[in-house]
Design an enzyme around this catalytic site. Sequence first.
Site, mmCIF file in Angstrom:
data_model
loop_
_atom_site.group_PDB
_atom_site.id
_atom_site.type_symbol
_atom_site.label_atom_id
_atom_site.label_comp_id
_atom_site.label_asym_id
_atom_site.label_seq_id
_atom_site.Cartn_x
_atom_site.Cartn_y
_atom_site.Cartn_z
ATOM 1 N N CYS A 114 27.147 2.664 -4.910
ATOM 2 C CA CYS A 114 27.085 2.034 -3.439
ATOM 3 C C CYS A 114 27.982 0.957 -3.264
ATOM 4 O O CYS A 114 28.593 0.390 -2.244
ATOM 5 C CB CYS A 114 25.663 1.495 -3.103
ATOM 6 S SG CYS A 114 24.548 3.215 -3.195
ATOM 7 N N HIS A 280 26.310 -2.679 3.009
ATOM 8 C CA HIS A 280 26.226 -1.360 2.712
ATOM 9 C C HIS A 280 25.145 -0.797 3.488
ATOM 10 O O HIS A 280 24.005 -1.185 3.770
ATOM 11 C CB HIS A 280 26.052 -1.103 1.244
ATOM 12 C CG HIS A 280 25.370 0.217 0.861
ATOM 13 N ND1 HIS A 280 26.394 1.308 1.388
ATOM 14 C CD2 HIS A 280 24.421 0.744 0.184
ATOM 15 C CE1 HIS A 280 25.807 2.401 0.739
ATOM 16 N NE2 HIS A 280 24.505 1.978 -0.010
ATOM 17 N N ASN A 310 23.736 7.309 4.701
ATOM 18 C CA ASN A 310 24.297 6.477 3.451
ATOM 19 C C ASN A 310 25.404 7.380 3.122
ATOM 20 O O ASN A 310 25.261 8.396 2.347
ATOM 21 C CB ASN A 310 23.034 6.215 2.601
ATOM 22 C CG ASN A 310 23.608 5.327 1.238
ATOM 23 O OD1 ASN A 310 24.884 5.194 1.020
ATOM 24 N ND2 ASN A 310 22.498 4.997 0.761
HETATM 25 O O1 UT7 Z 1 22.347 3.304 -1.345
HETATM 26 C C1 UT7 Z 1 21.686 3.408 -2.605
HETATM 27 C C2 UT7 Z 1 20.557 2.652 -2.642
HETATM 28 N N1 UT7 Z 1 19.690 3.077 -2.123
HETATM 29 C C3 UT7 Z 1 18.703 2.592 -1.302
HETATM 30 O O2 UT7 Z 1 18.892 1.227 -1.078
HETATM 31 C C4 UT7 Z 1 17.345 3.290 -0.800
HETATM 32 C C5 UT7 Z 1 16.286 2.223 -0.778
HETATM 33 N N2 UT7 Z 1 14.893 2.567 -0.747
HETATM 34 C C6 UT7 Z 1 14.644 3.459 0.561
HETATM 35 O O3 UT7 Z 1 15.490 3.250 1.616
HETATM 36 C C7 UT7 Z 1 13.513 3.746 0.892
HETATM 37 O O4 UT7 Z 1 12.512 3.537 -0.186
HETATM 38 C C8 UT7 Z 1 13.117 5.415 1.290
HETATM 39 C C9 UT7 Z 1 13.862 5.582 2.577
HETATM 40 C C10 UT7 Z 1 14.077 6.054 0.183
HETATM 41 C C11 UT7 Z 1 11.948 5.847 1.224
HETATM 42 O O5 UT7 Z 1 11.044 5.208 2.274
HETATM 43 P P1 UT7 Z 1 9.564 4.682 1.957
HETATM 44 O O6 UT7 Z 1 9.227 3.882 3.050
HETATM 45 O O7 UT7 Z 1 10.049 3.673 0.713
HETATM 46 O O8 UT7 Z 1 8.968 5.757 1.423
HETATM 47 P P2 UT7 Z 1 7.837 6.054 -0.023
HETATM 48 O O9 UT7 Z 1 9.217 6.624 -0.908
HETATM 49 O O10 UT7 Z 1 7.263 5.072 -0.441
HETATM 50 O O11 UT7 Z 1 7.418 7.436 0.554
HETATM 51 C C12 UT7 Z 1 6.197 7.453 1.464
HETATM 52 C C13 UT7 Z 1 5.815 8.898 1.705
HETATM 53 C C14 UT7 Z 1 5.503 9.630 0.440
HETATM 54 O O12 UT7 Z 1 4.394 10.431 0.549
HETATM 55 P P3 UT7 Z 1 2.877 9.950 0.173
HETATM 56 O O13 UT7 Z 1 3.154 9.920 -1.366
HETATM 57 O O14 UT7 Z 1 2.541 8.754 0.995
HETATM 58 O O15 UT7 Z 1 2.155 11.067 0.810
HETATM 59 C C15 UT7 Z 1 6.718 10.425 0.413
HETATM 60 O O16 UT7 Z 1 6.519 11.700 -0.513
HETATM 61 O O17 UT7 Z 1 6.696 9.520 2.465
HETATM 62 C C16 UT7 Z 1 6.878 10.955 1.673
HETATM 63 N N3 UT7 Z 1 8.350 11.106 1.919
HETATM 64 C C17 UT7 Z 1 8.768 11.692 3.003
HETATM 65 N N4 UT7 Z 1 7.869 12.430 4.042
HETATM 66 C C18 UT7 Z 1 8.924 12.917 4.875
HETATM 67 C C19 UT7 Z 1 9.509 10.931 1.200
HETATM 68 N N5 UT7 Z 1 10.523 11.244 1.695
HETATM 69 C C20 UT7 Z 1 10.165 12.150 2.679
HETATM 70 C C21 UT7 Z 1 10.925 12.792 4.087
HETATM 71 N N6 UT7 Z 1 10.012 13.072 5.098
HETATM 72 N N7 UT7 Z 1 12.151 12.825 3.979
#
Ligand code: UT7
Length: 353
Positions: A114, A280, A310
């Site tokens: 990134c 970014h 992204n």
């Molecule tokens: O550019 C490279 C650098 N990367 C980043 O900067 C990414 C940084 N992180 C993020 O942007 C966020 O952490 C994400 C967008 C990747 C995820 O969002 P979050 O609010 O942190 O969600 P989470 O990973 O804590 O997941 C919450 C819930 C989980 O379900 P449970 O365990 O609460 O039942 C996941 O399984 O959301 C679920 N989940 C989804 N649900 C629907 C994960 N991905 C999805 C999805 N659709 N695509």
Amino acid sequence: MQRSKIAGIGYYVPKNIFTNEDLKKYMDTSDEWIQERTGIKERRYADRLGETTTTMGVEAAKIAIERAGITPQDIDFIVFATLSPDYYFPGCGVLVQRALKMKEIGALDVRNQCSGFVYALSVADQFIKTGMYRNILVIGSEKHSFGLDFTTRGRNISVIFGDGAGAVVLQPTQTSTGPGGQGILSTHLHSDGESAEILAMYNPGTHANHWTAQPVAKFDAAEMGQMFMSHAMIDEAQNFPNMDGPAVFKKAVIKLPEVVMESLTQNGLTTADIDMLIPHQANLRIAQFVQQKLHLSDDKVYNNIQKYGNTTAASVPIALCEAWEQGKIKEGDLVCLAAFGSGFTWASALIRW
Ligand code: UT7
């Protein structure tokens, strides 16, 4: 020492738009979840056979070169940032040299995910400052769609990433030194490998689980190729990226404001001097958090993750180019580029436009 300036800039995104609704056909997700957590509405996917990371980079480069008022034969060095190269090796830089029929110039690939474009820009900046080169092509390009897990297993990553490319031509500028003079005022590069595995693609690779489990020490001719890439690895989805999203998020919202402040402090400037911040495009929530922390108004931060997702090494140059094309960056403006991602690596560049 001579400062460098962006003499030309261009971007290219594939025509094929993939909405959140489209993704629902392949995995258990929703438009609501994706927009609420990331801000993304749609992204572009490269033509499956007709476009590669390099061809998209070449399209962006052609525009940047034309806008710089030069030809591909005038370019004397290429720096290409990507995590999704056409080949495992050689890198994409040489493919650009071939595609644009350039002279037998140097071509360097940068692997900083990134923050790859800001790192690449910094490398090019050093070559201009020392007087070694006069026209450097810097490209950030990604064809993520070829390396994503389009099942529910990979949904936390697959919904985020999109394809595209951005490029700039760097040239020396005859400018007064100090923060008022045109060009790149400074660049700032950082890394912390402690959490390298929390945002990584493990295979193909030569690690043999060295970093995460007991290493297998003995040479075994039958196993060697299998340890690099095997059917089992594919079955275990090790050929797809892995990410602990919340852990990346937490670190990004600390390091991004920090590296912006570092660039301002080094130049005797403050956040009030920023005319445009190009963060970014990892997640709209991260960008908004950074904006808030730096007390910047909405017109001083440019985001386009809503339509492209992204695009990793391409995100900063695409956003920079769009902001400039829309007249949101004008001559004399103070522009700050900042990126954070896998490695972890993070970086900033402060530019007087
Ligand atoms: O550019 C490279 C650098 N990367 C980043 O900067 C990414 C940084 N992180 C993020 O942007 C966020 O952490 C994400 C967008 C990747 C995820 O969002 P979050 O609010 O942190 O969600 P989470 O990973 O804590 O997941 C919450 C819930 C989980 O379900 P449970 O365990 O609460 O039942 C996941 O399984 O959301 C679920 N989940 C989804 N649900 C629907 C994960 N991905 C999805 C999805 N659709 N695509």
